[in-house]
Motif scaffolding. Structure first.
Motif, PDB file in Angstrom:
ATOM      1  N   ALA A  80      61.402 136.558 -13.076  1.00 45.97           N
ATOM      2  CA  ALA A  80      61.019 137.091 -11.767  1.00 45.97           C
ATOM      3  C   ALA A  80      60.410 135.999 -10.896  1.00 45.97           C
ATOM      4  N   ALA A  81      59.547 135.168 -11.477  1.00 43.89           N
ATOM      5  CA  ALA A  81      58.942 134.084 -10.707  1.00 43.89           C
ATOM      6  C   ALA A  81      59.993 133.070 -10.263  1.00 43.89           C
ATOM      7  N   ALA A  82      60.952 132.767 -11.144  1.00 44.43           N
ATOM      8  CA  ALA A  82      62.007 131.818 -10.783  1.00 44.43           C
ATOM      9  C   ALA A  82      62.880 132.365  -9.661  1.00 44.43           C
ATOM     10  N   VAL A  83      63.255 133.633  -9.752  1.00 47.13           N
ATOM     11  CA  VAL A  83      64.086 134.246  -8.711  1.00 47.13           C
ATOM     12  C   VAL A  83      63.338 134.278  -7.383  1.00 47.13           C
ATOM     13  N   ALA A  84      62.049 134.622  -7.424  1.00 49.08           N
ATOM     14  CA  ALA A  84      61.248 134.619  -6.198  1.00 49.08           C
ATOM     15  C   ALA A  84      61.160 133.218  -5.608  1.00 49.08           C
ATOM     16  N   ALA A  85      61.058 132.202  -6.461  1.00 49.31           N
ATOM     17  CA  ALA A  85      60.991 130.824  -5.978  1.00 49.31           C
ATOM     18  C   ALA A  85      62.302 130.405  -5.314  1.00 49.31           C
ATOM     19  N   ILE A  86      63.427 130.842  -5.877  1.00 52.86           N
ATOM     20  CA  ILE A  86      64.738 130.480  -5.316  1.00 52.86           C
ATOM     21  C   ILE A  86      64.976 131.167  -3.985  1.00 52.86           C
ATOM     22  N   VAL A  87      64.814 132.478  -3.972  1.00 50.51           N
ATOM     23  CA  VAL A  87      65.177 133.267  -2.784  1.00 50.51           C
ATOM     24  C   VAL A  87      64.054 133.282  -1.751  1.00 50.51           C
ATOM     25  N   GLY A  88      62.824 133.469  -2.209  1.00 47.64           N
ATOM     26  CA  GLY A  88      61.715 133.610  -1.273  1.00 47.64           C
ATOM     27  C   GLY A  88      61.161 132.304  -0.759  1.00 47.64           C
ATOM     28  N   LEU A  89      61.135 131.263  -1.611  1.00 54.23           N
ATOM     29  CA  LEU A  89      60.523 129.994  -1.229  1.00 54.23           C
ATOM     30  C   LEU A  89      61.536 128.874  -1.029  1.00 54.23           C
ATOM     31  N   GLY A  90      62.784 129.093  -1.416  1.00 53.19           N
ATOM     32  CA  GLY A  90      63.801 128.069  -1.238  1.00 53.19           C
ATOM     33  C   GLY A  90      63.661 126.879  -2.168  1.00 53.19           C
ATOM     34  N   LEU A  91      62.991 127.056  -3.302  1.00 51.87           N
ATOM     35  CA  LEU A  91      62.816 125.960  -4.246  1.00 51.87           C
ATOM     36  C   LEU A  91      64.061 125.766  -5.094  1.00 51.87           C
ATOM     37  N   ASP A  92      64.154 124.629  -5.750  1.00 50.58           N
ATOM     38  CA  ASP A  92      65.258 124.392  -6.671  1.00 50.58           C
ATOM     39  C   ASP A  92      64.779 123.453  -7.781  1.00 50.58           C
ATOM     40  N   ASP A  93      65.623 123.277  -8.781  1.00 55.99           N
ATOM     41  CA  ASP A  93      65.385 122.342  -9.877  1.00 55.99           C
ATOM     42  C   ASP A  93      64.002 122.530 -10.501  1.00 55.99           C
ATOM     43  N   TRP A  94      63.183 121.458 -10.464  1.00 58.00           N
ATOM     44  CA  TRP A  94      61.908 121.487 -11.178  1.00 58.00           C
ATOM     45  C   TRP A  94      60.921 122.469 -10.572  1.00 58.00           C
ATOM     46  N   GLY A  95      61.013 122.699  -9.276  1.00 60.26           N
ATOM     47  CA  GLY A  95      60.135 123.690  -8.659  1.00 60.26           C
ATOM     48  C   GLY A  95      60.355 125.074  -9.238  1.00 60.26           C
ATOM     49  N   VAL A  96      61.614 125.425  -9.478  1.00 60.13           N
ATOM     50  CA  VAL A  96      61.926 126.722 -10.062  1.00 60.13           C
ATOM     51  C   VAL A  96      61.452 126.782 -11.512  1.00 60.13           C
ATOM     52  N   SER A  97      61.621 125.695 -12.243  1.00 54.71           N
ATOM     53  CA  SER A  97      61.178 125.674 -13.640  1.00 54.71           C
ATOM     54  C   SER A  97      59.668 125.842 -13.754  1.00 54.71           C
ATOM     55  N   VAL A  98      58.934 125.167 -12.880  1.00 49.10           N
ATOM     56  CA  VAL A  98      57.471 125.313 -12.882  1.00 49.10           C
ATOM     57  C   VAL A  98      57.090 126.753 -12.544  1.00 49.10           C
ATOM     58  N   ALA A  99      57.777 127.338 -11.565  1.00 52.05           N
ATOM     59  CA  ALA A  99      57.504 128.729 -11.209  1.00 52.05           C
ATOM     60  C   ALA A  99      57.769 129.657 -12.389  1.00 52.05           C
ATOM     61  N   ALA A 100      58.804 129.359 -13.173  1.00 55.17           N
ATOM     62  CA  ALA A 100      59.113 130.190 -14.340  1.00 55.17           C
ATOM     63  C   ALA A 100      57.988 130.135 -15.370  1.00 55.17           C
ATOM     64  N   VAL A 101      57.445 128.937 -15.603  1.00 57.35           N
ATOM     65  CA  VAL A 101      56.331 128.815 -16.551  1.00 57.35           C
ATOM     66  C   VAL A 101      55.115 129.592 -16.054  1.00 57.35           C
ATOM     67  N   VAL A 102      54.801 129.448 -14.771  1.00 56.29           N
ATOM     68  CA  VAL A 102      53.663 130.171 -14.197  1.00 56.29           C
ATOM     69  C   VAL A 102      53.891 131.675 -14.289  1.00 56.29           C
ATOM     70  N   GLY A 103      55.119 132.118 -14.027  1.00 58.77           N
ATOM     71  CA  GLY A 103      55.420 133.544 -14.108  1.00 58.77           C
ATOM     72  C   GLY A 103      55.266 134.095 -15.508  1.00 58.77           C
ATOM     73  N   ALA A 104      55.675 133.322 -16.509  1.00 56.44           N
ATOM     74  CA  ALA A 104      55.523 133.768 -17.899  1.00 56.44           C
ATOM     75  C   ALA A 104      54.058 133.908 -18.265  1.00 56.44           C
ATOM     76  N   LEU A 105      53.248 132.928 -17.885  1.00 54.32           N
ATOM     77  CA  LEU A 105      51.823 132.982 -18.185  1.00 54.32           C
ATOM     78  C   LEU A 105      51.158 134.138 -17.439  1.00 54.32           C
ATOM     79  N   GLY A 106      51.566 134.357 -16.194  1.00 57.95           N
ATOM     80  CA  GLY A 106      51.009 135.464 -15.428  1.00 57.95           C
ATOM     81  C   GLY A 106      51.359 136.809 -16.029  1.00 57.95           C
TER      82      GLY A 106
END
Length: 307
Positions: A80-106
């Motif tokens: 969910a965090a990765a998808v939000a980063a892609i669509v909502g924030l326009g991030l890609d590559d490492w930004g999405v991966s970092v968002a995924a880690v944060v989302g898992a911890l959250g």
């Protein structure tokens, strides 16, 4: 891994493989081996190790085979965090991966907060609720995604090794080299708690140590999702299969090897054995894991006995 690299639609002989990895260029074969087959096999093995160890820790520590990262919402929180980063924030590559880690911890923190200090079954129920909420977030952003983003989002819904590359493998290898030894050192807490709460307390096992072990397992699941997406049911399947092969005893090494074998084998099946269509690996692992989950629930084997 040998089967994944050497066999399939494009076969490679053992002598040619060693020539390629030693630096000899063989037209066509070098690219397929070094940029397609070998990266997918290595990444699949590393992701399988991360998910396998994470699942074994969750299930053994909480003494419930349903308490794996993909069942209680940790993996879906990362997605969910990765998808939000892609669509909502326009991030890609490492930004999405970092968002995924944060989302898992959250997601893990939210499940822990909702469940409190109650029994394991409440934690599983809280995880299912959090998972439903995270799926709603994924569906919301998916409906807002354009055509290009939708293709990226699909990877974070099913899990895939199609984008495997050596830079991702290098980062994942470093992270696992840091997390796995610490997890192994703390695994004594996991073995003691399997004996039951009362005996664990009498042996001096502290709850804080168990929380730390679960935090490490959450990080392992998070980095696995960050590297390949939420490959379904690998964490869920690895522990029980490893225990069956090991006479009923939980070992992190066994779960790691089973997880690696499941992911690499499923990727080979997805790429080579299903009618010529290169399915995401998560499709195959989902087909394997869903019947096992239903069998556990139907037979009532969702709580482990204390020794």
């Amino acid at each position: 891994m040998v089967v994944r690299v050497l066999l399939g639609g494009f076969t490679v002989t053992v002598p040619d493989f060693f020539r390629i990895v030693s630096g000899t260029t063989i037209p066509g074969a070098s690219f397929i081996v070094m940029e397609v087959k070998l990266p997918r096999a290595v990444l699949g093995a590393l992701v399988g190790v991360a998910f396998g160890v994470a699942g074994a820790v969750f299930q053994a520590t909480l003494r419930n085979p349903l308490a794996s990262p993909d069942v209680i919402g940790v993996s879906v929180g990362a997605s969910a965090a990765a998808v939000a980063a892609i669509v909502g924030l326009g991030l890609d590559d490492w930004g999405v991966s970092v968002a995924a880690v944060v989302g898992a911890l959250g997601a893990a923190g939210l499940v822990r907060f909702v469940a409190g200090d109650h029994a394991t079954h409440r934690l599983v129920l809280a995880g299912i609720g959090v998972q439903a909420a995270m799926l709603s977030v994924i569906h919301y952003f998916f409906t807002r995604a354009d055509e290009w983003d939708a293709q990226l989002v699909l990877r974070w819904i099913t899990g895939s090794l199609n984008q495997a590359d050596w830079s991702t493998i290098g980062v994942l290898l470093v992270v696992l080299a840091l997390l796995l030894p610490v997890t192994a050192l703390m695994a004594r807490a996991m073995r003691v708690v399997e004996l039951g709460d009362d005996l664990a307390l009498s042996l001096g096992e502290r709850p804080a140590r168990l929380v730390g072990l679960l935090a490490l397992a959450t990080l392992l699941a998070a980095v696995g999702v960050a590297a390949a997406g939420p490959v379904a049911f690998v964490a869920f399947l690895s522990g029980p299969i490893a225990r069956r092969l090991n006479g009923g005893r939980t070992t992190l090494l066994g779960a790691a090897l089973v997880g690696a074998a499941v992911v690499v084998g499923a990727d080979f099946a997805a790429a080579e054995l299903l009618g010529g269509t290169n399915f995401p690996v998560g499709v195959v692992t989902g087909v394997l894991g869903a019947p096992f989950l239903l069998w556990l629930v139907a037979t009532g084997r969702t709580r482990r006995r204390s020794a």
